[in-house]
Design an enzyme around this catalytic site. Structure first.
Site, short mmCIF file in Angstrom:
data_model
loop_
_atom_site.label_atom_id
_atom_site.label_comp_id
_atom_site.label_asym_id
_atom_site.label_seq_id
_atom_site.Cartn_x
_atom_site.Cartn_y
_atom_site.Cartn_z
N ASP A 31 33.49 46.49 33.41
CA ASP A 31 34.30 45.43 34.00
C ASP A 31 33.43 44.46 34.81
O ASP A 31 32.82 44.87 35.81
CB ASP A 31 35.37 46.11 34.87
CG ASP A 31 36.49 45.17 35.26
OD1 ASP A 31 36.34 43.95 35.06
OD2 ASP A 31 37.51 45.66 35.77
N GLY A 39 37.93 37.64 28.87
CA GLY A 39 37.89 36.61 27.82
C GLY A 39 36.95 35.45 28.10
O GLY A 39 36.88 34.50 27.33
N ASP A 78 44.45 40.28 33.80
CA ASP A 78 45.22 41.52 33.81
C ASP A 78 46.68 41.35 33.38
O ASP A 78 47.34 40.37 33.71
CB ASP A 78 45.19 42.13 35.22
CG ASP A 78 43.82 42.68 35.56
OD1 ASP A 78 42.86 42.42 34.80
OD2 ASP A 78 43.70 43.36 36.58
C1 GLA Z 1 40.13 44.61 36.80
C2 GLA Z 1 40.51 45.02 35.39
C3 GLA Z 1 41.65 46.02 35.43
C4 GLA Z 1 41.22 47.23 36.27
C5 GLA Z 1 40.78 46.78 37.65
C6 GLA Z 1 40.16 47.93 38.44
O1 GLA Z 1 41.15 43.90 37.41
O2 GLA Z 1 40.88 43.90 34.63
O3 GLA Z 1 42.02 46.41 34.13
O4 GLA Z 1 40.19 47.89 35.60
O5 GLA Z 1 39.79 45.75 37.59
O6 GLA Z 1 39.66 47.55 39.67
#
Ligand code: GLA
Length: 401
Positions: free
Chosen positions: A156, A203, A224
């Site tokens: 991430d 993205g 998200d």
């Molecule tokens: C981001 C990701 C989520 C999750 C959070 C965790 O927002 O997009 O899917 O993994 O971090 O902190």
């Protein structure tokens, strides 16, 4: 002098050595084919538990994955998202925090259930929830994950974004990001363990154009998801045009499922599942599997919907038409049939029509209503059907022979 036969042997040995060398170089590509040949299916802790995830939660979810029949329906990965990370030791190796006393034992438990274990990190110094990221420790982390028996990594972007912002130009920022993802790809490959590699960078920079090249088995295409119809519609219907970038081993990821989390009606969750199946999306349940309603379980485990999602041809579906709130999405399937979703984005019922001729079937067709599990028989004229508000009618259509 080498006797003739021995010479032949030496040549054969040389060829063998050469072959072995190539075979070693191949895992990279072969690996991404071997893992995620169809979109990954499983469960992830974030949507329901967020920071309230620990060893006991993961074990309970793994148990439920089996007892509810989710595993037998195809759900395999049990993925720990953010907040498991503890401190690094003097040598720089990461350790889990007190919520996860023994990651290797946990992996052993999950594996003993016929399931696989996933984990989460960031290419930046900190994860999105402010925990320890992999920056500067990529190889060590990959080795640690492999030694624990990890099968899936969600990587991430999070705090790497801050470094990208200081890069001076969009091109330099892009390069920092790609390099970071490639670095972990190489680190994972060096471990020799097949590990699904999931990019999560929302993205940015049209990741679908370069994600597969950088090693992704799947890449998030958006920010998200949330447990409401507006958001799943925004994400799901926003995937139009991305079909050509997906295929076996490399998938567009419109984010994890919200089915069963309580914010939507059954009809809306049905839309969520249908759209994700047409999109060949990874199906990562995000609810508490130990407390599922029968409706949520039925939606998540519908075999015919899963068969569409997991179709072996691996061709993602796309928007066929949109007239105001009425959208028709089509996915070509391996057996020559097509999944056709008639979606109504309005909050009240609407009459919609599937014109099979326009959908590419020259003669009459055989039609099945997937959610009703009902054969509608042979049709040679367009099919008119009332679609519930925020709902869908999902058809599987094949040429009548
Ligand atoms: C981001 C990701 C989520 C999750 C959070 C965790 O927002 O997009 O899917 O993994 O971090 O902190």
């Amino acid at each position: 002098m080498i006797p003739r036969a021995a010479g032949k042997f030496a040549t054969a040995a040389a060829w063998l050595a050469l072959f072995a060398l190539f075979a070693c170089a191949i895992p990279s590509r072969a690996q991404s084919q071997r893992v995620a040949a169809t979109p990954p299916m499983g469960w992830n802790s974030w949507n329901h538990f967020a920071a309230k995830v620990d060893d006991a939660t993961i074990r309970a979810q793994a148990d439920a994955m089996v007892s509810t029949g989710m595993r037998d329906a195809g759900y395999v990965y049990v993925n720990i998202d953010d907040t498991w990370e503890g401190q690094r030791d003097a040598q720089g190796f990461i350790h889990p925090n007190s919520k996860f006393p023994d990651m290797k034992a946990l992996a052993g438990y999950v594996h003993s259930k016929g399931l696989k274990l996933g984990i989460y990190s960031s290419p930046g110094p900190k994860t999105c929830a402010g925990y320890e990221g992999s920056y500067g420790h990529e190889q060590q982390d990959a080795e640690t994950y492999a030694s624990w028996g990890i099968d899936y990594l969600k990587y991430d972007l999070c705090s790497l974004h801050d470094r990208m912002e200081q890069a001076g130009s969009p091109e330099a920022a892009h390069q920092i990001m790609v390099d970071a993802y490639v670095k972990m790809r190489d680190a994972l490959r060096r471990t020799g363990r097949p590990i699904v590699y999931s990019f999560c960078q929302y993205g940015f920079d049209a990741v679908w154009r370069w994600g597969a090249q950088a090693g992704a088995n799947l890449w998030r295409t958006t920010g998200d998801i949330k447990d409401n119809y507006g958001r799943i519609a925004e994400i799901g219907f926003g995937q139009a045009g991305l079909a050509k970038f997906a295929g076996p081993g490399h998938w567009n990821d419109p984010d994890m499922l919200e089915v069963g989390n309580g914010g939507m009606t059954t009809e809306e969750y049905r839309t969520h599942m249908s759209l994700w199946a047409i999109l060949a999306a990874p199906l990562l349940a995000g609810n508490d599997l130990t407390r599922m309603t029968p409706q949520a379980l039925a939606l998540l485990t519908n075999r015919e919907v899963i068969a569409i999602d997991q179709d072996p041809a691996g061709k993602q579906g796309d928007r066929f038409s949109a007239e105001g709130p009425m959208e028709i999405w089509v996915r070509p399937l391996a057996d020559g049939s097509k999944a056709v979703g008639l979606f109504n984005r309005q909050d009240h019922p609407l009459d919609m029509q599937a014109d099979f001729h326009a959908l590419g079937f020259p003669g009459s067709v055989r039609v099945r209503d997937v959610w009703r599990a009902k054969d509608l028989g042979r049709m040679s004229a367009p099919y008119n059907v009332r679609v519930p508000g925020h709902g869908v009618v999902l058809l599987r259509v094949s040429s009548f022979r």
